[in-house]
Design an enzyme around this catalytic site. Sequence first.
Site, short mmCIF file in Angstrom:
data_model
loop_
_atom_site.label_atom_id
_atom_site.label_comp_id
_atom_site.label_asym_id
_atom_site.label_seq_id
_atom_site.Cartn_x
_atom_site.Cartn_y
_atom_site.Cartn_z
N GLU A 174 0.82 -1.21 0.00
CA GLU A 174 0.00 0.00 0.00
C GLU A 174 0.86 1.27 0.00
O GLU A 174 0.85 2.06 0.94
CB GLU A 174 -0.97 -0.03 1.18
CG GLU A 174 -1.96 -1.20 1.07
CD GLU A 174 -2.92 -1.29 2.24
OE1 GLU A 174 -2.52 -0.94 3.37
OE2 GLU A 174 -4.07 -1.70 2.02
N HIS A 412 -18.30 -9.82 5.27
CA HIS A 412 -16.97 -9.28 5.52
C HIS A 412 -16.30 -10.08 6.62
O HIS A 412 -16.86 -10.25 7.71
CB HIS A 412 -17.03 -7.81 5.93
CG HIS A 412 -15.68 -7.20 6.16
ND1 HIS A 412 -15.33 -6.55 7.32
CD2 HIS A 412 -14.57 -7.17 5.38
CE1 HIS A 412 -14.08 -6.12 7.23
NE2 HIS A 412 -13.60 -6.50 6.06
N HIS A 413 -15.11 -10.59 6.34
CA HIS A 413 -14.30 -11.32 7.31
C HIS A 413 -12.96 -10.61 7.46
O HIS A 413 -12.01 -10.89 6.72
CB HIS A 413 -14.06 -12.76 6.86
CG HIS A 413 -15.24 -13.64 6.94
ND1 HIS A 413 -15.32 -14.87 6.30
CD2 HIS A 413 -16.42 -13.49 7.60
CE1 HIS A 413 -16.49 -15.43 6.55
NE2 HIS A 413 -17.18 -14.60 7.33
N HIS A 482 -8.38 -8.67 0.66
CA HIS A 482 -7.68 -7.41 0.91
C HIS A 482 -6.44 -7.66 1.79
O HIS A 482 -6.42 -8.58 2.60
CB HIS A 482 -8.60 -6.40 1.58
CG HIS A 482 -9.51 -5.71 0.63
ND1 HIS A 482 -9.66 -4.34 0.59
CD2 HIS A 482 -10.30 -6.20 -0.35
CE1 HIS A 482 -10.52 -4.02 -0.37
NE2 HIS A 482 -10.92 -5.13 -0.95
N GLU A 483 -5.43 -6.81 1.60
CA GLU A 483 -4.15 -6.94 2.28
C GLU A 483 -3.47 -8.29 2.01
O GLU A 483 -2.70 -8.80 2.82
CB GLU A 483 -4.27 -6.73 3.80
CG GLU A 483 -4.71 -5.35 4.22
CD GLU A 483 -6.22 -5.19 4.24
OE1 GLU A 483 -6.71 -4.06 4.02
OE2 GLU A 483 -6.91 -6.20 4.51
N GLU A 501 -7.28 -6.56 -3.23
CA GLU A 501 -6.85 -5.18 -3.05
C GLU A 501 -5.36 -5.14 -3.40
O GLU A 501 -5.00 -4.83 -4.50
CB GLU A 501 -7.10 -4.72 -1.62
CG GLU A 501 -6.75 -3.27 -1.38
CD GLU A 501 -6.82 -2.89 0.07
OE1 GLU A 501 -7.30 -1.80 0.37
OE2 GLU A 501 -6.38 -3.69 0.93
N GLU A 507 -9.17 4.26 -0.62
CA GLU A 507 -9.37 4.60 0.78
C GLU A 507 -8.26 5.49 1.33
O GLU A 507 -8.48 6.24 2.29
CB GLU A 507 -9.45 3.32 1.61
CG GLU A 507 -8.17 2.52 1.65
CD GLU A 507 -8.34 1.13 2.24
OE1 GLU A 507 -7.60 0.82 3.19
OE2 GLU A 507 -9.19 0.38 1.77
#
Length: 706
Positions: A174, A412-413, A482-483, A501, A507
């Site tokens: 990121e 969402h987890h 994500h991540e 992501e 964001e």
Amino acid sequence: MRKLLLALGLLTAARGAHAQAAAPLTARLDQVSLTVALGADGRPTYAVSYGTKSVIKPSRLGLSFADGKGFEGPLELAGSDTKDVDETWTPVWGEVKTIRNHYRQLTVHLRQPAAPGRLLDVVFRVFADGVGFRYEFPAQPNLGYFTVQDEHTEFNLPANHKAFWIPGDYDSNEYAYTTSRLSEVNTTPIEAIQQKADPKRVQTPLMLKSDNGLYVNIHEAALVNYPAMFLNVDTQTFGLRSQLVPDATGTGAKAYLQAPEHTPWRTVVVADNAPAILSSKLILNLNEPSKVAETGWIQPQKFVGVWWEMHVNRASWNYADVSNIKLDNTDWNALKPNGHHGATTAHVKEYIDFAARHHIPGVLVEGWNVGWEDWANNWKENVFDFVTPYPDFNVDELQRYAAGKGVKLIMHHETSSSVTNYERRQDAAYRFMKQHGYDAVKTGYVGRIIPRGEHHDGQWMVNHYVRTAQLTADNKIMVDMHEAVRPTGLHRTYPNWLANEAARGNEFNAWSSGNPPEHETILPFTRLMGGPMDYTPGIFQIKLDDWNPERNKGKQVHTTLAKQLALYVTMYSPLQMAADLPEAYEKHLDAFQFIEDVPVDWDDTRVLAAEPGDYLTTLRRAKGKDEWYLGAITDENARKQRLKLDFLTPGQRYEATIYADGPGADWQKNPMAYRISKQVVTSKSSLTLQLAPGGGAAVSFKPVKR
């Protein structure tokens, strides 16, 4: 007709401790040529050229094992094989309807001249737009279990290319991109999440531009059961050396393997123009076909959700303002609600209503489950159980309400990077999802990994991501991670793995220095080379202090509103979020119409103009329809672009709806100025688009009924 040429020389086998120099093996397809040689020291090298121009100078191949008996050299040739492949396959979803997989394969069989005499194959595939290669370890008596200590793959470049890079952080992608010459790479000034190693280490995909007109992209494909590859830059010689992510033992071990096995593919994509890089399917072609037999349940889609309001300080993920709690010993009903929890039954219904009105299939809800009070930065094992909702989130009621509106909720987890905890609970979590009508999940891996000492991009976590893709597929669940590690084309093998992501997303405009206007012109040449990104475009309220003046003072998204629309075309994903709050869209429903209309699955994609770091114009044709959608974006500089519309069906009239930057638009001074116009066009027409600084334009072309 493409010209195929394969010239095979005879490599002289090594005698004693050293090898003799020998004639090389070569393979060619169109303008891309590969040369493989065995030097006098017995070390294999490869080189790549494009026409008469060098792409990769002779560069080392090899691996070291923990037992000291790896393939560093000397080696000798045991033989070679070639084959030609030219086939076409149909992706479950994607940017094009069909994909041609055309390559010439050269397999070089190597062996150690001294005991234990182990065997190694290096498999090269030469495409018209580059080369992929990997190491393969055949079944053999002297190689069972082994540990890769280092990989010695090199990419020696012929000159001091312009590079687009981010730091080689084992735990985060990121970062904003730095554009510099290779000689100027230095990650020291950049605040990194994990920066233990060489300040000259960068991540892949690495995008390069030469002074003699070549565009080169270096990455990997089919990353399975192996750590991600980073690159150490020699700022004097412009060589790149592979660096694998280490495991948690502290011994420097990188990968634990058992023969027969192979590494991921190392990829070099090359072209003499930037659009051709973005059109390459080389990485995707190097992945295995789908392991999901029946794919009718996989549905590319758009979604809205309870998410952005947390980033702009309008709501919270947590239900109560407490800390130091324990997951299994807390009476959640006894906690005092903080009054700004976002994932409430009533509030989620508002999103469901908005989605239903505007034909948006999905609604993501973050912060619905217990544990958010004490989750971040504590390296805590049991944070979430993924099945217990907060008292103000009624799972059954929302299931009925969403179904009645024709909308699907998206789970969402967030794992808090306690991955051992998540793996223990995945079966129960996915049963819970199916029982309550969820067929898509967004996973998250914020924080330091548990098992402690492992990295986001190491072998252990790479295997977790793949296991999760397979486990969700077994449960007919689509997944967005994500991540996670940056993608390497595995969405071909697991088409339920819709997006990642794995980069600096939209964001960051809410709670950091933001993404510079050039950011979205670089991402397609870097992060998106491996697969789709959940970038979360569609922010309409550009000035964020309108949401929370005290906490968002001076913050804004670093684009114009029109550019946010264009991103739905230029930033490819089969899972696209309309990321802003419904109330922001209600003020601009004329502009929101483009988000409502734009597809997420395509029959054709054409890159009309591109230059990394400067501009990008992409055109796509909707799946199964004679409708075209265009997105054009620019960096901080204003640009004018004239487009021929010869892609339209001859003789057919189309209504072009143009969503453009308005008069005086500027990403800093006047970002929300836009204008919408319509005109009838044909294949003989042309359009001129005026892009504001940091701006863009989006255009839909729909047939006019006769």
